[in-house]
Motif scaffolding. Sequence first.
Motif, short mmCIF file in Angstrom:
data_model
loop_
_atom_site.label_atom_id
_atom_site.label_comp_id
_atom_site.label_asym_id
_atom_site.label_seq_id
_atom_site.Cartn_x
_atom_site.Cartn_y
_atom_site.Cartn_z
N LYS A 49 0.59 -1.76 0.47
CA LYS A 49 -0.71 0.16 -0.28
C LYS A 49 0.88 1.54 0.06
O LYS A 49 0.83 2.41 -0.34
N GLU A 50 1.61 1.16 0.47
CA GLU A 50 2.26 2.47 0.77
C GLU A 50 4.30 2.32 0.99
O GLU A 50 3.90 1.05 1.97
N ILE A 51 5.00 3.41 0.72
CA ILE A 51 6.10 3.12 1.54
C ILE A 51 6.40 3.16 2.94
O ILE A 51 5.91 4.10 3.90
N LYS A 52 6.64 2.37 4.06
CA LYS A 52 7.32 2.03 5.17
C LYS A 52 7.80 2.67 5.30
O LYS A 52 9.32 3.18 5.43
N GLU A 53 7.78 3.53 6.84
CA GLU A 53 8.25 4.02 7.66
C GLU A 53 9.91 2.87 8.15
O GLU A 53 9.12 2.14 8.72
N MET A 54 11.20 3.08 7.83
CA MET A 54 11.66 1.87 8.54
C MET A 54 12.37 2.49 9.62
O MET A 54 13.69 3.88 9.21
N PRO A 55 13.14 1.63 10.87
CA PRO A 55 13.60 2.12 11.41
C PRO A 55 15.25 2.31 10.64
O PRO A 55 16.13 1.57 10.16
N LEU A 56 15.94 3.47 11.63
CA LEU A 56 17.73 3.71 11.00
C LEU A 56 18.45 2.55 11.86
O LEU A 56 17.80 1.95 12.78
N PRO A 57 20.03 2.40 11.45
CA PRO A 57 20.69 1.07 11.70
C PRO A 57 21.51 1.39 12.80
O PRO A 57 21.46 3.24 13.39
N ALA A 58 21.18 1.04 14.19
CA ALA A 58 21.42 1.18 15.47
C ALA A 58 23.24 2.11 15.16
O ALA A 58 23.26 3.07 16.21
N GLN A 59 23.87 1.70 14.66
CA GLN A 59 25.95 2.13 15.01
C GLN A 59 25.67 3.12 13.74
O GLN A 59 27.02 3.57 13.31
N PHE A 60 24.26 4.25 12.86
CA PHE A 60 24.90 5.20 11.88
C PHE A 60 25.15 6.35 12.60
O PHE A 60 24.38 7.13 13.48
N THR A 61 26.23 6.81 12.78
CA THR A 61 26.58 7.71 13.31
C THR A 61 26.61 9.81 12.76
O THR A 61 26.53 10.56 13.09
N GLY A 62 24.77 9.59 11.96
CA GLY A 62 25.18 11.06 11.76
C GLY A 62 22.95 11.06 11.78
O GLY A 62 22.87 10.19 12.32
#
Length: 272
Positions: A49-62
């Motif tokens: 139905k729609e593009i979902k909100e996905m969690p960011l990876p834990a170790q992304f530092t930006g």
Amino acid sequence: AMMQYDEKDNKARAAKTQITLVETLLGIADKKSTDEAFNNFKEKFENFKEIKEMPLPAQFTGVLREYQKAGYNWMHFLKEFSFGGCLADDMGLGKTAQVLCMLLHEKEQGNKMPSLIVVPTSLVFNWVNEIKKFAPSLEVYVHHGQERERGIMDIMNKKADLIITTYGTQRNDAEMFKETKFHYIVLDESQSIKNPLSKNSKSVFGLKSNHRLVLTGTPIENNTMELWSQFAFLNPGLLGNMEHFKRTFASRIESGKDKAKTDVLRGMLNPF
């Protein structure tokens, strides 16, 4: 001519990315039969139905701005359906950060396959610096210069998450790179493959991967063959073969006379 047709079996084969084209043909056909793989894929696609909100990876530092987060979510949609996609933001809007976010997500989800990033020589250090800044937990091997490894197993033994190489080096080492499959292949400044008959283009067309992305800050709508070439890498089969595409789209669109053809092409490419 947009699909492969087998006269012996009286069957047509379509690329996954041609799903909307296939559905249109099925809608006007008197007789039709489709296989189980197509039916399963069609059901999955229709229920999306729609593009979902996905969690960011834990170790992304930006920190991703809202439009970058939208790009990251869209990459998950592409992955879900094994589609290749072109991230065509303007220069300086942080395309690299979005891609690194996705590649880091894959590592955190347990992916062990390396990904290959092909860049112009001038951008090698930019990528290395961006990785240090946004995703320092990704292991990197730069395959370039006289000291580079000469065998694919020597590269694999480095256990790098990302292999960064240049268009020239990839072209020279094409036979070696063809021997393995990558998780993602990312082409940066993808106008480097704008001529489908060039050695640069042919060598990247021969690579194997689960997923494909291209990044460009240059509008590709102005030159339709440049567009065909990038989509021949991203989603082989989507736009049919080169001669058919030239006849059906390129000559008519570039003369500026055929708005309908332009709209059809835009509709086909829009999700990607």
